[in-house]
Design a protein around this motif. Structure first.
Motif, PDB file in Angstrom:
ATOM      1  N   MET A   1       3.966  -6.741   2.211  1.00  0.00           N
ATOM      2  CA  MET A   1       4.642  -6.104   1.077  1.00  0.00           C
ATOM      3  C   MET A   1       3.656  -5.252   0.273  1.00  0.00           C
ATOM      4  O   MET A   1       4.006  -4.197  -0.209  1.00  0.00           O
ATOM      5  N   SER A   2       2.423  -5.720   0.157  1.00  0.00           N
ATOM      6  CA  SER A   2       1.461  -5.028  -0.697  1.00  0.00           C
ATOM      7  C   SER A   2       0.619  -3.996   0.047  1.00  0.00           C
ATOM      8  O   SER A   2      -0.134  -3.275  -0.570  1.00  0.00           O
ATOM      9  N   MET A   3       0.726  -3.940   1.343  1.00  0.00           N
ATOM     10  CA  MET A   3      -0.080  -2.983   2.105  1.00  0.00           C
ATOM     11  C   MET A   3       0.807  -1.901   2.715  1.00  0.00           C
ATOM     12  O   MET A   3       2.018  -2.013   2.740  1.00  0.00           O
ATOM     13  N   ASP A   4       0.173  -0.876   3.188  1.00  0.00           N
ATOM     14  CA  ASP A   4       0.924   0.158   3.908  1.00  0.00           C
ATOM     15  C   ASP A   4       1.440  -0.433   5.210  1.00  0.00           C
ATOM     16  O   ASP A   4       0.726  -1.137   5.918  1.00  0.00           O
TER      17      ASP A   4
ATOM     18  N   ARG B   1      -3.479  -0.412  10.534  1.00  0.00           N
ATOM     19  CA  ARG B   1      -3.942  -1.494  11.406  1.00  0.00           C
ATOM     20  C   ARG B   1      -3.912  -2.849  10.706  1.00  0.00           C
ATOM     21  O   ARG B   1      -3.945  -3.881  11.347  1.00  0.00           O
ATOM     22  N   GLU B   2      -3.856  -2.839   9.382  1.00  0.00           N
ATOM     23  CA  GLU B   2      -3.799  -4.109   8.659  1.00  0.00           C
ATOM     24  C   GLU B   2      -2.453  -4.802   8.835  1.00  0.00           C
ATOM     25  O   GLU B   2      -2.329  -5.986   8.580  1.00  0.00           O
ATOM     26  N   ASN B   3      -1.449  -4.050   9.250  1.00  0.00           N
ATOM     27  CA  ASN B   3      -0.142  -4.638   9.530  1.00  0.00           C
ATOM     28  C   ASN B   3      -0.106  -4.999  11.011  1.00  0.00           C
ATOM     29  O   ASN B   3      -0.042  -4.120  11.875  1.00  0.00           O
ATOM     30  N   PRO B   4      -0.130  -6.286  11.353  1.00  0.00           N
ATOM     31  CA  PRO B   4      -0.164  -6.681  12.764  1.00  0.00           C
ATOM     32  C   PRO B   4       1.071  -6.217  13.548  1.00  0.00           C
ATOM     33  O   PRO B   4       0.979  -5.996  14.759  1.00  0.00           O
TER      34      PRO B   4
END
Length: 156
Positions: free
Chosen positions: A5-8, A12-15
């Motif tokens: 929810m808090s990241m784009d 790559r931070e979203n698996p």
């Protein structure tokens, strides 16, 4: 899920996005490989679609209906009809913030069945219903993702 929810969503931070990008890349490479497989079949069979291509191989002919070449071309056409739908629906699916496990398994399974579809259709011809099962599994995966997108993005 709260981290996403808090990241784009498309980093790559979203698996889920990372998994989508990985399997989408495999599918794109597979589609490119199908073009090369068609060219390989044409060279192997010495049958070409254009008269000017005959000069590429001695003893070749112009032929529009070679069964081996046409089988590979049909498998490639099936990819062209199905993989872009996955690429678009998969990206929208990532945007809908799906369950990580569900998304990753759908992406993996779609990629596996598209590769197997080519194997049983164009490389090692296997009787039906093998090809139909692979095709329908891919269609069902796309439909599942689209239904999830509609349910998540449009609050009824």
């Amino acid at each position: 899920m709260s981290e996403i929810m808090s990241m784009d969503l498309f980093t790559r931070e979203n698996p889920v996005f990372e998994c989508y990008a990985f399997y989408s890349s495999i599918l794109i490479i597979k589609m490119i490989a199908m073009s090369l497989l068609t060219a390989f079949q044409r060279m192997r069979k010495k049958v070409f679609i254009s008269p000017e291509d005959k000069s590429m191989s001695k003893g070749s002919e112009v032929k529009y209906d070679d069964p081996d070449v046409e089988r590979v071309r049909r498998a490639h056409l099936n990819d062209v009809e199905n993989i872009p739908i996955f690429l678009i629906s998969g990206l929208l699916f990532v945007a809908s913030k799906p369950s990580e496990m569900l998304a990753m398994n759908l992406f993996r399974l779609f990629t596996i069945v598209r590769i197997l579809h080519t194997v049983v259709y164009a490389i090692f011809v296997v009787p039906q219903p093998a090809r139909a099962i692979m095709f329908l599994t891919g269609v069902v995966i796309n439909v599942i993702m689209i239904i999830c997108i509609i349910l998540k993005m449009h609050q009824f």
